[in-house]
Design a protein around this motif. Structure first.
Motif, PDB file in Angstrom:
ATOM      1  N   LYS A 214       3.054  -2.365  -3.746  1.00 32.49           N
ATOM      2  CA  LYS A 214       1.754  -2.194  -4.410  1.00 32.49           C
ATOM      3  C   LYS A 214       1.889  -2.463  -5.904  1.00 32.49           C
ATOM      4  N   GLU A 217       2.120  -6.244  -6.418  1.00 26.80           N
ATOM      5  CA  GLU A 217       0.835  -6.916  -6.251  1.00 26.80           C
ATOM      6  C   GLU A 217      -0.087  -6.642  -7.428  1.00 26.80           C
ATOM      7  N   GLN A 220       0.926  -8.765 -10.325  1.00 25.39           N
ATOM      8  CA  GLN A 220       0.483 -10.148 -10.158  1.00 25.39           C
ATOM      9  C   GLN A 220      -0.995 -10.315 -10.518  1.00 25.39           C
ATOM     10  N   LEU A 286      -6.791  -2.385  -4.435  1.00 29.52           N
ATOM     11  CA  LEU A 286      -5.355  -2.217  -4.211  1.00 29.52           C
ATOM     12  C   LEU A 286      -4.892  -0.819  -4.628  1.00 29.52           C
TER      13      LEU A 286
END
Length: 292
Positions: A214, A217, A220, A286
């Motif tokens: 997590k 991500e 990113q 997310l």
């Protein structure tokens, strides 16, 4: 080239296992590989890159050895027993590699490789449960997670005693012994109609693997935000301030216990910037935070 890279990896494994990642120098690894320090860089750009290749190399060899067992025509019990023996043999053979895993690697590439290692372990756990189901049949299904944990515990302790305490065992005999103990446990569980300790519905907190994934991500998404912000006209938007907000969010995300409310508040400062809307929503989803 490939043969020399393997030599470097093997020598590096021995040195890192003995001294630790940070204490092992490129100069020392190069000398052990019969290379100059300059020649080392023909094969690897850095020690971090070497470590990444080293990890992949050992896991690939262990995996390939086990996969060769899977391709053999054997009944499920014999195949499981042989797989256990091969796994132990490969782990003992690569004892330096196993010992090396005890050292903390805090570089970015170290974290990346740790995720790779954890992912491979997760695949192994799923495979073990399927193997147990094949050996013991559908009646064992409620206990698969318990049985997998018990088998892994026995196996890891035997490996630890062999590597760290010098225990010498016949691995084929040991594999048969482990499987017989699994027989005893399955028989006992079924006879007592015991309640499983761990099931699919057992509550779990986020695993290290899930947290790291997590975080990666989120990083990113935030990096993509920074790229978009760089395209803004400085006369229309305060590019420096927006970049600062994204940096603060990134710093918080990477903390051990990130504060969701703080991230939520920081992300609210990006509201109304249509170029960032999709990324802001993706980040909120997310991290499971509200979109203000």
């Amino acid at each position: 080239m490939q043969e020399k890279k393997i030599t470097i990896i093997e020598r590096a494994t021995e040195i890192i296992a003995k001294k630790g990642y940070h204490a092992a120098s490129i100069q020392e690894i190069a000398e052990a590989s019969k290379l100059s320090k300059g020649a080392f860089y023909l094969y690897f750009k850095s020690k971090d890159e070497l470590f990444a290749e080293l990890l992949r190399y050992h896991i690939r060899l262990i995996t390939e050895a086990i996969e060769q067992v899977d391709q053999r025509v054997l009944d499920s019990r014999e195949k499981t027993k042989l797989r256990l023996a091969v796994m132990m043999r490969e782990l003992i053979k690569r004892g330096n590699f196993i010992i090396m895993q005890r050292h903390d690697i805090d570089t970015d590439i170290g974290k990346e490789m740790e995720l790779f290692f954890l992912e491979e372990m997760e695949k192994g756990r799923r495979k073990t449960e399927l193997d147990l189901l094949e050996v013991y049949g559908e009646e064992s299904e409620p206990y698969l997670k318990d049985l997998r944990i018990l088998q892994e515990g026995i196996l890891s302790q035997i490996i630890a005693d062999m590597l760290l305490h010098g225990l010498i065992l016949d691995l084929d005999k040991t594999a048969a012994y482990i499987l017989e103990r699994m027989d005893d446990m399955v028989e006992g569980l079924l006879k007592r109609k015991a309640e499983p300790l761990v099931t699919e519905t057992t509550p779990v907190s986020a695993s290290i693997f899930e947290k790291e994934m997590k975080e990666r991500e989120a990083k990113q998404i935030l990096e993509r935000m920074q790229v978009v912000i760089l395209t803004f006209d400085p006369q229309e938007k305060d590019v420096e301030e927006l970049q600062g907000i994204v940096e603060l969010i990134l710093e918080e995300v990477q903390k051990k216990d990130p504060k969701k409310l703080l991230i939520q508040g920081l992300a609210a400062n990006l509201k109304g910037i249509k170029e960032l809307d999709d990324l802001r929503l993706e980040l909120a989803s997310l991290l499971e935070i509200k979109v203000l």
